[in-house]
Design a protein around this motif. Structure first.
Motif, PDB file in Angstrom:
ATOM      1  N   VAL A   1      -1.983  -7.129   0.429  1.00 32.41           N
ATOM      2  CA  VAL A   1      -2.385  -6.135   1.297  1.00 32.41           C
ATOM      3  C   VAL A   1      -3.415  -6.741   2.414  1.00 32.41           C
ATOM      4  CG1 VAL A   1      -3.988  -4.204   1.488  1.00 32.41           C
ATOM      5  CG2 VAL A   1      -2.368  -4.634  -0.555  1.00 32.41           C
ATOM      6  N   GLY A   2      -3.896  -7.982   2.156  1.00 33.72           N
ATOM      7  CA  GLY A   2      -4.823  -8.508   3.101  1.00 33.72           C
ATOM      8  C   GLY A   2      -4.202  -8.985   4.069  1.00 33.72           C
ATOM      9  N   LEU A   3      -2.700  -9.425   4.112  1.00 35.74           N
ATOM     10  CA  LEU A   3      -2.051  -9.966   5.259  1.00 35.74           C
ATOM     11  C   LEU A   3      -1.784  -8.989   6.326  1.00 35.74           C
ATOM     12  CD1 LEU A   3       0.868 -11.820   2.948  1.00 35.74           C
ATOM     13  CD2 LEU A   3      -1.289 -12.672   4.182  1.00 35.74           C
ATOM     14  N   ASN A   4      -2.029  -7.698   6.277  1.00 32.90           N
ATOM     15  CA  ASN A   4      -2.109  -6.790   7.251  1.00 32.90           C
ATOM     16  C   ASN A   4      -0.619  -6.426   7.659  1.00 32.90           C
ATOM     17  OD1 ASN A   4      -4.810  -6.013   7.143  1.00 32.90           O
ATOM     18  ND2 ASN A   4      -5.461  -7.966   8.294  1.00 32.90           N
ATOM     19  N   VAL A   5       0.223  -6.661   6.890  1.00 29.75           N
ATOM     20  CA  VAL A   5       1.652  -6.210   7.177  1.00 29.75           C
ATOM     21  C   VAL A   5       1.958  -4.784   6.434  1.00 29.75           C
ATOM     22  CG1 VAL A   5       4.079  -6.756   7.007  1.00 29.75           C
ATOM     23  CG2 VAL A   5       2.056  -8.619   6.983  1.00 29.75           C
ATOM     24  N   PRO A   6       2.046  -3.603   7.547  1.00 35.11           N
ATOM     25  CA  PRO A   6       2.131  -2.356   6.977  1.00 35.11           C
ATOM     26  C   PRO A   6       3.223  -2.134   6.164  1.00 35.11           C
ATOM     27  CG  PRO A   6       1.627  -2.431   9.381  1.00 35.11           C
ATOM     28  CD  PRO A   6       2.053  -3.960   9.033  1.00 35.11           C
ATOM     29  N   GLU A   7       4.312  -2.857   6.434  1.00 32.98           N
ATOM     30  CA  GLU A   7       5.685  -2.614   5.774  1.00 32.98           C
ATOM     31  C   GLU A   7       5.178  -2.906   4.041  1.00 32.98           C
ATOM     32  OE1 GLU A   7       5.582  -4.186   8.412  1.00 32.98           O
ATOM     33  OE2 GLU A   7       6.626  -2.847   9.653  1.00 32.98           O
ATOM     34  N   LEU A   8       4.620  -4.190   3.918  1.00 31.72           N
ATOM     35  CA  LEU A   8       4.237  -4.766   2.568  1.00 31.72           C
ATOM     36  C   LEU A   8       3.388  -3.750   1.894  1.00 31.72           C
ATOM     37  CD1 LEU A   8       3.782  -8.561   2.905  1.00 31.72           C
ATOM     38  CD2 LEU A   8       5.682  -7.326   1.744  1.00 31.72           C
ATOM     39  N   THR A   9       2.169  -3.177   2.499  1.00 31.12           N
ATOM     40  CA  THR A   9       1.215  -2.518   2.186  1.00 31.12           C
ATOM     41  C   THR A   9       1.803  -1.042   1.493  1.00 31.12           C
ATOM     42  OG1 THR A   9      -0.395  -3.461   3.436  1.00 31.12           O
ATOM     43  CG2 THR A   9      -0.819  -1.209   2.348  1.00 31.12           C
ATOM     44  N   ALA A  10       2.667  -0.511   2.409  1.00 30.84           N
ATOM     45  CA  ALA A  10       3.410   0.884   2.144  1.00 30.84           C
ATOM     46  C   ALA A  10       4.555   0.470   0.658  1.00 30.84           C
ATOM     47  CB  ALA A  10       4.265   1.187   3.137  1.00 30.84           C
ATOM     48  N   LEU A  11       5.037  -0.562   0.779  1.00 32.09           N
ATOM     49  CA  LEU A  11       5.701  -0.766  -0.462  1.00 32.09           C
ATOM     50  C   LEU A  11       4.996  -1.041  -1.547  1.00 32.09           C
ATOM     51  CD1 LEU A  11       8.837  -1.537  -1.208  1.00 32.09           C
ATOM     52  CD2 LEU A  11       8.332  -3.797  -0.681  1.00 32.09           C
ATOM     53  N   LEU A  12       4.021  -1.583  -1.539  1.00 32.83           N
ATOM     54  CA  LEU A  12       3.154  -1.909  -2.706  1.00 32.83           C
ATOM     55  C   LEU A  12       2.488  -0.464  -3.173  1.00 32.83           C
ATOM     56  CD1 LEU A  12       1.612  -3.395  -4.954  1.00 32.83           C
ATOM     57  CD2 LEU A  12      -0.047  -3.677  -3.088  1.00 32.83           C
ATOM     58  N   ASN A  18      -9.794  -3.287  -8.317  1.00 32.81           N
ATOM     59  CA  ASN A  18      -9.986  -4.067  -7.110  1.00 32.81           C
ATOM     60  C   ASN A  18      -8.677  -3.907  -6.206  1.00 32.81           C
ATOM     61  OD1 ASN A  18     -12.542  -5.200  -8.025  1.00 32.81           O
ATOM     62  ND2 ASN A  18     -11.299  -6.668  -9.342  1.00 32.81           N
ATOM     63  N   VAL A  19      -7.737  -3.731  -6.700  1.00 32.73           N
ATOM     64  CA  VAL A  19      -6.285  -3.731  -5.861  1.00 32.73           C
ATOM     65  C   VAL A  19      -6.400  -2.206  -5.295  1.00 32.73           C
ATOM     66  CG1 VAL A  19      -3.847  -3.297  -6.165  1.00 32.73           C
ATOM     67  CG2 VAL A  19      -5.301  -4.896  -7.627  1.00 32.73           C
ATOM     68  N   VAL A  20      -6.787  -1.080  -5.968  1.00 41.30           N
ATOM     69  CA  VAL A  20      -7.015   0.239  -5.516  1.00 41.30           C
ATOM     70  C   VAL A  20      -8.102   0.294  -4.334  1.00 41.30           C
ATOM     71  CG1 VAL A  20      -7.484   2.675  -5.914  1.00 41.30           C
ATOM     72  CG2 VAL A  20      -6.368   1.212  -7.673  1.00 41.30           C
ATOM     73  N   ASN A  44      -9.297   0.267   1.711  1.00 39.75           N
ATOM     74  CA  ASN A  44      -9.889  -0.345   2.876  1.00 39.75           C
ATOM     75  C   ASN A  44      -9.200  -0.840   3.946  1.00 39.75           C
ATOM     76  OD1 ASN A  44     -12.480   0.390   1.782  1.00 39.75           O
ATOM     77  ND2 ASN A  44     -12.441  -1.491   0.228  1.00 39.75           N
ATOM     78  N   GLU A  45      -7.853  -1.394   3.577  1.00 36.34           N
ATOM     79  CA  GLU A  45      -7.311  -2.246   4.476  1.00 36.34           C
ATOM     80  C   GLU A  45      -5.937  -1.430   4.618  1.00 36.34           C
ATOM     81  OE1 GLU A  45      -7.878  -5.522   5.380  1.00 36.34           O
ATOM     82  OE2 GLU A  45      -9.484  -5.571   3.899  1.00 36.34           O
ATOM     83  N   SER A  46      -5.547  -0.330   4.219  1.00 32.89           N
ATOM     84  CA  SER A  46      -4.397   0.305   4.714  1.00 32.89           C
ATOM     85  C   SER A  46      -5.131   1.554   5.921  1.00 32.89           C
ATOM     86  CB  SER A  46      -3.832   1.113   3.510  1.00 32.89           C
ATOM     87  OG  SER A  46      -4.689   1.897   2.818  1.00 32.89           O
ATOM     88  N   SER A 104      -4.251   5.900   2.729  1.00 34.81           N
ATOM     89  CA  SER A 104      -5.584   6.266   2.043  1.00 34.81           C
ATOM     90  C   SER A 104      -5.653   7.688   1.714  1.00 34.81           C
ATOM     91  CB  SER A 104      -6.876   5.757   2.745  1.00 34.81           C
ATOM     92  OG  SER A 104      -6.778   6.627   4.214  1.00 34.81           O
ATOM     93  N   THR A 105      -5.155   8.430   2.547  1.00 34.12           N
ATOM     94  CA  THR A 105      -4.997   9.961   2.305  1.00 34.12           C
ATOM     95  C   THR A 105      -4.333  10.259   1.183  1.00 34.12           C
ATOM     96  OG1 THR A 105      -5.478  10.629   4.624  1.00 34.12           O
ATOM     97  CG2 THR A 105      -4.404  12.217   2.999  1.00 34.12           C
ATOM     98  N   ARG A 106      -3.263   9.708   0.949  1.00 35.92           N
ATOM     99  CA  ARG A 106      -2.292   9.646  -0.226  1.00 35.92           C
ATOM    100  C   ARG A 106      -3.103   9.254  -1.460  1.00 35.92           C
ATOM    101  NH1 ARG A 106       3.001   6.334   0.113  1.00 35.92           N
ATOM    102  NH2 ARG A 106       2.892   7.169   2.305  1.00 35.92           N
TER     103      ARG A 106
END
Length: 483
Positions: free
Chosen positions: A367-378, A397-399, A404-406, A411-413
Motif C-alpha cells: 500500500v505504501g508504494l502508492n501504486v493505485p492498482e496494487l492498493t485497489a487489488l488488495l 494496522n493494515v486497515v 490513510n494511503e488510499s 476509503s469510503t468503501r
C-alpha cells in the motif's frame, strides 16, 4: 612532572648530576610505543607494591629498578647517573622533620606518576609481544610523534615486509593485531603485494570471510583485486557461499564482494550459487541481507534464479521475521512476469498475511508504494473482512494503512463496510479497532462520514465509560467543534 629540590642535585664528590626525566603521564602518549632507550633503562613494569611515605630514599629508588652499585659511607650507586650520590636525608639529618616530610611527599608523587607509566605500557604489551614473536621486520616500524595512534606507527613498515610474511598471512589474518597490521600494509599496495596476499588466502577464503577478524582483510582484498583475481576468489568461494552468507561476519564480506563485482558473468555465477539456498537465506537473520542486496542492485533477469525459488515459498518467506523484508524488496524492485507471480501469491494469502505478526508488513509495504492498482487489488481481496481485521492486533494496522494511503473512493468503501457490519458498535470500544475508527473519522467525507458520526452518536453513552471509546469521543468532539 616531579621537581627535585635543588639541595638534592650533588654527588659525593661535589659534582652535580642531571635532574630526573619528566615522569608525568604525558611522558608516554596513549598511542605511543616506548623507545629502545626507555625499554632498556626504565623497566617500570617490574614495580614492587607501593611502600609507606617514611621509607628511606634507597628503598624508594629500588622501586624504580635502580640497582645500587655501592652503599658505603652514606653513598648509593646509581645505574642511571653512573656515580654514587649522597643520601639527601642523611646529609641533612634525620631529625629534620620538615625536610623528611617534603622528601616523602615528593617520592609519593613520583610513585604515582611511575605507576601511571606502568599502566600505560601494559596497554601495548600484547601488541609488542606479538610483533616480537611473529614480525621479524618489526624494527621497520617508525614512530611519528607522541600524539600519533598505534595504527599510524604501523603504516611505515618497510614495503618488503609482506614478502617476509609469506606462509603466515592466513594465520595473521585471524589474529586481531595481525589483521590490523596486514590492513595497514594494504593502504597503497602494489600489484605484487596483492598477489602475495591472494595466493596465501585464496584456498581459505570461506574460512576467512566467516572469521571475526579475517573478514576485514577479505573486504579490503576484494576492493583491490582485478577481475581475474576476483574470479579466482569466486572459484574457491561458490561451493560454500551459502554457509558464508549465514554467518554474521561472512554476510558482510559477501556483500562487499558483490559491491565490487564489475563483470556481469561473475555476478551471475554468484546468483546461481545462491539459488540452492535462496529460501534458507531469505529467512535467516544474516543471509537475508545478501538476498536484499541482490534484489536492490541487480536486474530482474540476473536475479531470476533467486526469484524463482522465492515464488515457490512465498507464504513461508512472508510470515518470517527476516523473510518479510525480502518479500517487500521483491515487490519493490522486481519487474515483469515474476513480479506478477509474487503479487498473485501475496493476494491469495492476503487475509492470513494481514493477521500475521510479520506478514502484515508485506501488505502495508504494498500500500505504501502508492501504486493505485496494487492498493485497489488488495482492498478487493480483503473486502468483507475489514471489521474482523480491525479487531486484530496486526490486521488493524493494515486497515489503517489502507484508509490513510488510499484515495477517497477506496476509503469510503472501507468506512461503509465498517459501519454496516453486524458488530459495528463493538468496534467503538475495541482495543485495536478504536484506532481504525479514529483514522476513519479523519479521512472519511460526505455520506460515509455522516454514517460514521451517526454510529458514534448512537453509542455515545456506552463509549463514555470505556477507555477506548473515550479516545474516539475525544477526536469526534474535536472534529465537531472544529466544523
Amino acid at each position: 612532572m616531579i621537581q627535585i629540590p635543588t639541595y638534592q642535585h650533588y654527588l659525593a664528590n661535589g659534582v652535580s648530576f642531571p635532574p630526573l626525566p619528566d615522569l608525568s603521564p604525558s611522558f608516554i602518549s596513549d598511542g605511543a610505543v616506548l623507545s629502545a632507550y626507555e625499554t632498556e633503562n626504565m623497566s617500570f613494569s617490574n614495580f614492587s607494591p607501593p611502600i609507606d611515605a617514611d621509607r628511606s630514599l634507597s628503598n624508594v629508588f629500588s622501586l624504580l629498578n635502580l640497582s645500587p652499585a655501592t652503599c658505603a659511607g652514606g653513598q648509593i650507586g646509581s645505574s642511571i647517573f653512573g656515580e654514587g650520590f649522597v643520601h639527601p636525608v642523611n646529609s641533612l639529618g634525620v631529625n629534620d622533620y620538615v625536610t623528611r616530610q617534603r622528601w616523602s611527599d615528593d617520592m609519593a608523587d613520583l610513585r604515582r606518576h611511575c605507576a601511571a607509566i606502568a599502566e600505560n605500557r601494559l596497554k601495548f604489551q600484547k601488541l609488542d609481544d606479538y610483533e616480537q614473536r611473529h614480525i621479524p621486520c618489526c624494527s621497520f616500524f617508525q614512530s611519528q610523534s607522541e600524539s600519533q595512534s598505534q595504527s599510524q606507527n604501523h603504516q611505515f613498515m618497510s614495503p618488503w615486509c609482506l614478502k617476509k610474511l609469506r606462509g603466515r598471512i592466513y594465520t595473521m589474518a585471524k589474529d586481531q593485531n595481525g589483521c590490523r597490521i596486514l590492513q595497514s600494509l594494504f593502504e597503497r599496495p602494489t600489484i605484487e603485494e596483492v598477489e602475495i596476499v591472494l595466493s596465501e588466502v585464496v584456498d581459505f577464503i570461506s574460512d576467512l570471510m566467516k572469521d571475526q577478524f579475517g573478514n576485514y582483510l577479505v573486504q579490503k582484498l576484494v576492493v583491490l583485486c582485478n577481475d581475474q583475481q576476483k574470479l579466482q576468489l569466486l572459484g574457491s568461494l561458490v561451493k560454500d557461499i551459502v554457509l558464508v552468507c549465514l554467518n554474521p561476519h561472512g554476510t558482510r564480506a559477501v556483500q562487499k564482494l558483490l559491491e565490487n563485482l564489475q563483470d556481469p558473468n561473475q555476478v551471475k555465477l554468484v546468483i546461481r550459487a545462491l539459488r540452492r539456498g535462496a529460501t534458507t537465506l531469505a529467512t535467516d537473520p544474516n543471509g537475508h541481507h545478501v538476498i536484499q542486496y541482490c534484489l536492490a542492485n541487480f536486474r530482474t533477469d540476473i536475479n531470476m534464479p533467486i526469484l524463482t525459488e522465492i515464488v515457490d515459498e512465498c507464504y513461508k518467506i512472508a510470515t518470517d521475521r527476516s523473510g518479510c523484508c525480502v518479500l517487500q524488496a521483491c515487490v519493490e524492485y522486481t519487474r515483469g512476469e515474476v513480479r506478477t507471480r509474487i503479487i498473485a501469491e501475496i493476494m491469495t494469502n492476503s487475509v492470513h498475511l494481514a493477521e500475521d505478526p510479520f506478514g502484515n508488513y508485506v501488505l502495508q509495504h504494498m500500500v505504501g508504494l502508492n501504486v493505485p492498482e496494487l492498493t485497489a487489488l488488495l482492498v478487493r481481496q480483503l473486502q468483507g473482512n475489514f471489521a474482523s481485521l480491525s479487531c486484530n492486533k496486526y490486521g488493524s494496522n493494515v486497515v489503517e494503512k489502507c484508509l490513510n494511503e488510499s484515495g477517497e473512493e477506496i476509503s469510503t468503501r472501507i468506512v461503509l463496510e465498517l459501519v454496516r457490519s453486524p458488530n459495528s458498535s463493538l468496534l467503538l470500544v475495541d482495543p485495536y479497532a478504536n484506532f481504525v475508527i479514529q483514522s476513519a473519522l479523519k479521512v472519511s467525507k460526505g455520506y460515509a462520514h455522516d454514517c460514521l458520526c451517526g454510529l458514534i452518536s448512537k453509542n455515545m453513552w456506552s463509549m463514555q465509560t470505556n477507555l477506548y471509546g473515550k479516545k474516539i469521543l475525544g477526536r469526534f468532539n474535536k472534529k465537531v467543534s472544529f466544523a
